[in-house]
Design a protein around this motif. Structure first.
Motif, PDB file in Angstrom:
ATOM      1  N   ARG A   1       0.832  -1.210   0.000  1.00  0.00           N
ATOM      2  CA  ARG A   1       0.000   0.000   0.000  1.00  0.00           C
ATOM      3  C   ARG A   1       0.863   1.255   0.000  1.00  0.00           C
ATOM      4  NH1 ARG A   1      -4.809  -1.617   4.345  1.00  0.00           N
ATOM      5  NH2 ARG A   1      -6.037  -2.888   2.893  1.00  0.00           N
TER       6      ARG A   1
ATOM      7  N   SER B   1       5.067   3.160  -4.274  1.00  0.00           N
ATOM      8  CA  SER B   1       4.552   3.784  -5.495  1.00  0.00           C
ATOM      9  C   SER B   1       4.455   2.727  -6.594  1.00  0.00           C
ATOM     10  CB  SER B   1       5.495   4.900  -5.949  1.00  0.00           C
ATOM     11  OG  SER B   1       6.714   4.324  -6.392  1.00  0.00           O
ATOM     12  N   GLU B   2       3.676   3.051  -7.639  1.00  0.00           N
ATOM     13  CA  GLU B   2       3.570   2.127  -8.770  1.00  0.00           C
ATOM     14  C   GLU B   2       4.955   1.885  -9.390  1.00  0.00           C
ATOM     15  OE1 GLU B   2       0.256   2.912 -11.514  1.00  0.00           O
ATOM     16  OE2 GLU B   2       1.640   2.417 -13.134  1.00  0.00           O
TER      17      GLU B   2
ATOM     18  N   GLY C   1      -3.226  -5.673  -2.004  1.00  0.00           N
ATOM     19  CA  GLY C   1      -3.759  -4.336  -1.777  1.00  0.00           C
ATOM     20  C   GLY C   1      -4.949  -4.397  -0.847  1.00  0.00           C
TER      21      GLY C   1
ATOM     22  N   ASP D   1      -7.538  -3.138  -1.225  1.00  0.00           N
ATOM     23  CA  ASP D   1      -8.352  -1.937  -1.425  1.00  0.00           C
ATOM     24  C   ASP D   1      -8.241  -1.578  -2.915  1.00  0.00           C
ATOM     25  OD1 ASP D   1      -6.039  -0.305  -1.924  1.00  0.00           O
ATOM     26  OD2 ASP D   1      -5.835   0.106   0.207  1.00  0.00           O
ATOM     27  N   LEU D   2      -9.206  -0.824  -3.408  1.00  0.00           N
ATOM     28  CA  LEU D   2      -9.280  -0.553  -4.848  1.00  0.00           C
ATOM     29  C   LEU D   2      -7.995   0.067  -5.373  1.00  0.00           C
ATOM     30  CD1 LEU D   2     -10.711  -0.194  -7.605  1.00  0.00           C
ATOM     31  CD2 LEU D   2     -11.666   1.948  -6.734  1.00  0.00           C
ATOM     32  N   GLU D   3      -7.533   1.076  -4.683  1.00  0.00           N
ATOM     33  CA  GLU D   3      -6.398   1.854  -5.164  1.00  0.00           C
ATOM     34  C   GLU D   3      -5.132   1.000  -5.302  1.00  0.00           C
ATOM     35  OE1 GLU D   3      -4.105   5.585  -3.202  1.00  0.00           O
ATOM     36  OE2 GLU D   3      -6.166   5.212  -2.556  1.00  0.00           O
ATOM     37  N   THR D   4      -4.875   0.169  -4.285  1.00  0.00           N
ATOM     38  CA  THR D   4      -3.646  -0.635  -4.314  1.00  0.00           C
ATOM     39  C   THR D   4      -3.767  -1.810  -5.286  1.00  0.00           C
ATOM     40  OG1 THR D   4      -3.390  -0.033  -1.989  1.00  0.00           O
ATOM     41  CG2 THR D   4      -1.879  -1.679  -2.851  1.00  0.00           C
TER      42      THR D   4
ATOM     43  N   ARG E   1      -5.411  -1.709  -8.025  1.00  0.00           N
ATOM     44  CA  ARG E   1      -5.217  -1.063  -9.332  1.00  0.00           C
ATOM     45  C   ARG E   1      -3.730  -0.811  -9.592  1.00  0.00           C
ATOM     46  NH1 ARG E   1      -8.144   3.614  -8.879  1.00  0.00           N
ATOM     47  NH2 ARG E   1      -9.919   2.968 -10.139  1.00  0.00           N
ATOM     48  N   LYS E   2      -3.065  -0.299  -8.569  1.00  0.00           N
ATOM     49  CA  LYS E   2      -1.636   0.008  -8.685  1.00  0.00           C
ATOM     50  C   LYS E   2      -0.850  -1.266  -9.025  1.00  0.00           C
ATOM     51  CE  LYS E   2       0.376   1.035  -4.734  1.00  0.00           C
ATOM     52  NZ  LYS E   2       0.588   1.751  -3.478  1.00  0.00           N
TER      53      LYS E   2
ATOM     54  N   ALA F   1     -14.314  -3.416  -6.511  1.00  0.00           N
ATOM     55  CA  ALA F   1     -12.991  -3.235  -7.136  1.00  0.00           C
ATOM     56  C   ALA F   1     -12.891  -4.070  -8.401  1.00  0.00           C
ATOM     57  CB  ALA F   1     -11.883  -3.615  -6.151  1.00  0.00           C
TER      58      ALA F   1
ATOM     59  N   SER G   1     -14.773  -2.263 -11.181  1.00  0.00           N
ATOM     60  CA  SER G   1     -14.069  -1.084 -11.702  1.00  0.00           C
ATOM     61  C   SER G   1     -12.852  -1.480 -12.531  1.00  0.00           C
ATOM     62  CB  SER G   1     -13.559  -0.198 -10.567  1.00  0.00           C
ATOM     63  OG  SER G   1     -14.600   0.158  -9.728  1.00  0.00           O
TER      64      SER G   1
END
Ligand code: DI6
Ligand code: FE
Length: 386
Positions: free
Chosen positions: A96, A99-100, A129, A131-134, A136-137, A180, A183
């Motif tokens: 988390r 960075s990408e 992750g 969670d959605l953001e991680t 995705r990353k 997630a 999306s």
């Protein structure tokens, strides 16, 4: 890759490549004379196999679990490790925060040893992750590997990998995992959907919810099943027409029959069995008798299989599980492609991608026999040496 010896080996053969695709293959002299303006490459009698395919990895993550390994060797239990902030959640926390670009750089460093072993396609899962953001990353970093190196990447959404400590499994599915998936599928980041069906992760009923949604999104599925206990996850996966069920140490006769009926591949992962010092072996003879296609993969991940070698996985599948060398080679070529739902890789046949591994060897059994070292002469990706 078929034939009496199990390898389908052509002694003194030739392969014609046009525009990155195999346009002919057979005994030497049969085809090339009909091809004009061909550049002829003499491989000096070397063994050529399809480029190898690792169909199960968790290549993208941050952090290390070396300290946890030490603690386990000192006798710590999984619970104690978790309380000390270790286990899968330590990888989630580190991932988390990364960075990408940092995730990509770490994965490229781990990918290079695979390339040196003639690997031309690799599957990469999300799942650290939660969670959605991680998630995705992770998937974006996995996709970007194709820009960094000549490799085919297949991404798998593993949102159902672990239940966050402060949540109930179904609530996590409702609030995080399923939205997630929706999306990220919409963003074109998901090639397949996976889950971890285990008492320490998700129940079969919860995995069924994951599969229902994957099906409604038109995404193929696979499952970590029967690794540590028998929950019938592989039967469930087969019922949904899964591409593969992976691990399978505790798979039963009923699971194998269900996989046979649905054409689901078995992905054999000896790295985790070895590293966790498990004793229960997957039912190889049962799978063999049922003609369930068996793939072999590294399962690279920081917790249970920190192994970036597909050749070593082949050796372990033979030494630990009594798979034959020709089965392990099929396991990292034709059957690995099948476990990924890919029908243009993993074989040296007309119409297939010209992804090839050229070895400083003559006998294909040497690939499984050796421990350490990569006797690779050249790797061809879409017909180009690289
Ligand atoms: N099975 C495993 O053995 C790993 N994940 C999974 O689904 C463990 C992953 C980890 O410990 O980081
Ligand atoms: Fe895994």
């Amino acid at each position: 890759m078929t034939g009496a010896d199990g390898y389908g080996l052509i002694e003194d053969g030739e392969i014609v490549i046009r525009d990155g695709t195999i346009s002919a293959v057979g005994p030497s002299g049969q085809n090339v004379e009909h091809v004009h303006d061909a550049e002829i490459i003499d491989l000096d009698g070397r063994l050529v196999t399809p480029g190898l395919i690792d169909c199960h990895t968790h290549l993208i993550h941050a952090g290390s679990r070396a300290r946890e390994f030490e603690m386990r060797l000192e006798g710590a239990t999984y619970e104690e490790i978790a309380r000390a902030g270790g286990g899968i959640f330590s990888t989630v926390q580190a991932t988390r925060q990364a960075s990408e670009n940092a995730l990509l750089a770490g994965a490229v460093a781990r990918l290079d040893p695979y390339l040196a072993e003639g690997v031309t396609m690799i599957e990469v899962k999300s799942g650290y992750g939660l969670d959605l953001e991680t998630e995705r990353k992770m998937l974006r970093a996995a996709r970007r590997l194709e820009q960094e190196r000549p490799i085919r990447v297949r991404t798998t959404f593993l949102g159902a990998h672990a239940v966050p400590a402060d949540m109930d499994g179904d609530a996590y599915l409702d609030q995080v995992c399923l939205p997630a998936m929706q999306s990220l599928a919409g963003e074109g980041l998901i090639d397949a959907v996976d889950g971890f069906c285990e008492s320490i992760a998700f129940t079969p009923a919860q995995i069924e919810r994951v599969f229902e949604q994957a099906r409604s999104l038109g995404l193929p599925i696979k499952l970590h099943a029967e690794q540590l206990s028998a929950l019938g996850g592989s039967t469930l996966a087969a019922r949904f027409g899964a591409l593969s069920a992976d691990h399978l140490e505790y798979a039963t006769e009923q699971d194998v029959a269900a996989m046979q009926a649905s054409g689901t591949a078995a992905v054999i992962l000896p790295g985790a069995f070895y590293f966790l010092r498990e004793t229960r072996k997957p039912p190889i003879e049962m799978l063999r008798r049922a003609s369930v296609p068996m793939a072999v993969a590294s399962d690279y991940n920081p917790g249970s299989s920190p192994m970036t070698s597909l050749l070593l996985a082949m050796n372990m599948a033979a030494t630990l599980f009594e798979m034959t060398p020709s089965e392990t080679l099929r396991g990292v070529t034709v059957n690995a492609a099948r476990a990924l739902g890919d029908n243009t890789s993993g074989q040296i046949a007309t119409g297939y991608a010209a992804d090839l591994a050229v070895w400083n060897l003559k006998d294909p059994a040497e690939l499984t026999y050796r421990i350490g070292g990569a006797p690779l002469h050249a790797r061809y990706f879409e017909g180009t040496p690289c």
